[in-house]
Design a protein around this motif. Sequence first.
Motif, mmCIF file in Angstrom:
data_model
loop_
_atom_site.group_PDB
_atom_site.id
_atom_site.type_symbol
_atom_site.label_atom_id
_atom_site.label_comp_id
_atom_site.label_asym_id
_atom_site.label_seq_id
_atom_site.Cartn_x
_atom_site.Cartn_y
_atom_site.Cartn_z
ATOM 1 N N UNK A 80 21.305 -4.410 46.487
ATOM 2 C CA UNK A 80 20.632 -3.178 46.853
ATOM 3 C C UNK A 80 21.652 -2.041 46.845
ATOM 4 N N UNK A 81 21.283 -0.948 46.186
ATOM 5 C CA UNK A 81 22.141 0.232 46.175
ATOM 6 C C UNK A 81 21.242 1.466 46.180
ATOM 7 N N UNK A 82 21.512 2.391 47.081
ATOM 8 C CA UNK A 82 20.719 3.611 47.223
ATOM 9 C C UNK A 82 19.228 3.297 47.400
ATOM 10 N N UNK A 83 18.928 2.202 48.086
ATOM 11 C CA UNK A 83 17.545 1.836 48.345
ATOM 12 C C UNK A 83 16.813 1.214 47.173
ATOM 13 N N UNK A 84 17.523 0.929 46.096
ATOM 14 C CA UNK A 84 16.932 0.321 44.903
ATOM 15 C C UNK A 84 17.615 -1.018 44.636
ATOM 16 N N UNK A 85 16.945 -1.894 43.916
ATOM 17 C CA UNK A 85 17.546 -3.180 43.536
ATOM 18 C C UNK A 85 18.259 -3.035 42.203
ATOM 19 N N UNK A 86 19.384 -3.729 42.073
ATOM 20 C CA UNK A 86 20.185 -3.668 40.855
ATOM 21 C C UNK A 86 20.656 -5.081 40.525
ATOM 22 N N UNK A 87 20.680 -5.432 39.242
ATOM 23 C CA UNK A 87 21.070 -6.780 38.820
ATOM 24 C C UNK A 87 22.569 -7.018 38.942
ATOM 25 N N UNK A 88 23.374 -6.016 38.593
ATOM 26 C CA UNK A 88 24.834 -6.122 38.717
ATOM 27 C C UNK A 88 25.382 -4.776 39.174
ATOM 28 N N UNK A 89 26.521 -4.768 39.846
ATOM 29 C CA UNK A 89 27.110 -3.501 40.280
ATOM 30 C C UNK A 89 28.091 -2.930 39.256
ATOM 31 N N UNK A 90 28.064 -3.424 38.034
ATOM 32 C CA UNK A 90 29.047 -3.042 37.024
ATOM 33 C C UNK A 90 28.498 -1.995 36.078
ATOM 34 N N UNK A 91 29.402 -1.166 35.575
ATOM 35 C CA UNK A 91 29.006 -0.182 34.579
ATOM 36 C C UNK A 91 30.171 0.707 34.209
ATOM 37 N N UNK A 92 30.014 1.448 33.126
ATOM 38 C CA UNK A 92 31.100 2.331 32.673
ATOM 39 C C UNK A 92 31.195 3.595 33.526
ATOM 40 N N UNK A 149 23.558 -4.005 27.344
ATOM 41 C CA UNK A 149 23.399 -5.356 26.792
ATOM 42 C C UNK A 149 24.450 -6.317 27.332
ATOM 43 N N UNK A 150 25.639 -5.786 27.639
ATOM 44 C CA UNK A 150 26.732 -6.620 28.150
ATOM 45 C C UNK A 150 26.637 -6.851 29.660
ATOM 46 N N UNK A 151 25.663 -6.240 30.327
ATOM 47 C CA UNK A 151 25.460 -6.511 31.747
ATOM 48 C C UNK A 151 25.618 -5.335 32.674
ATOM 49 N N UNK A 152 25.991 -4.173 32.164
ATOM 50 C CA UNK A 152 26.118 -3.000 33.026
ATOM 51 C C UNK A 152 24.738 -2.561 33.484
ATOM 52 N N UNK A 153 24.647 -2.230 34.758
ATOM 53 C CA UNK A 153 23.386 -1.733 35.289
ATOM 54 C C UNK A 153 23.576 -0.485 36.135
ATOM 55 N N UNK A 154 24.802 -0.030 36.258
ATOM 56 C CA UNK A 154 25.112 1.158 37.046
ATOM 57 C C UNK A 154 25.877 2.109 36.139
#
Length: 96
Positions: A43-55, A72-77
């Motif tokens: 959970x981040x900012x009240x929303x669900x996220x699959x991974x905390x990773x991103x550019x 595609x590589x897994x970034x969700x933030x």
Amino acid sequence: MGDRMTPIPFGNLMNWAMTERTKRQTVFGVRKEYKADPAKNLSIFGEKIETPYGPAAGPNTQLAQNIIAAYLAGSRFFELKTVQILDGEDLPVNKP
């Protein structure tokens, strides 16, 4: 990379991705797409996220093909920069 980024038409971007997928079994260099476990999320900012990773925000990560590759590589933030009106020769700042 040059000093100026120019938009690529959406159709061209999709043709590029699909042609690469057909010829090389990759999309913008990504060989294996990340598949999230739906039972696990954060959970981040009240929303669900699959991974905390991103550019992080930067000129290369702002390109559409790099955003797609990161996802595609897994970034969700994603941290995106705001667009500046002044840029290139108009911005009186030396680039590193």
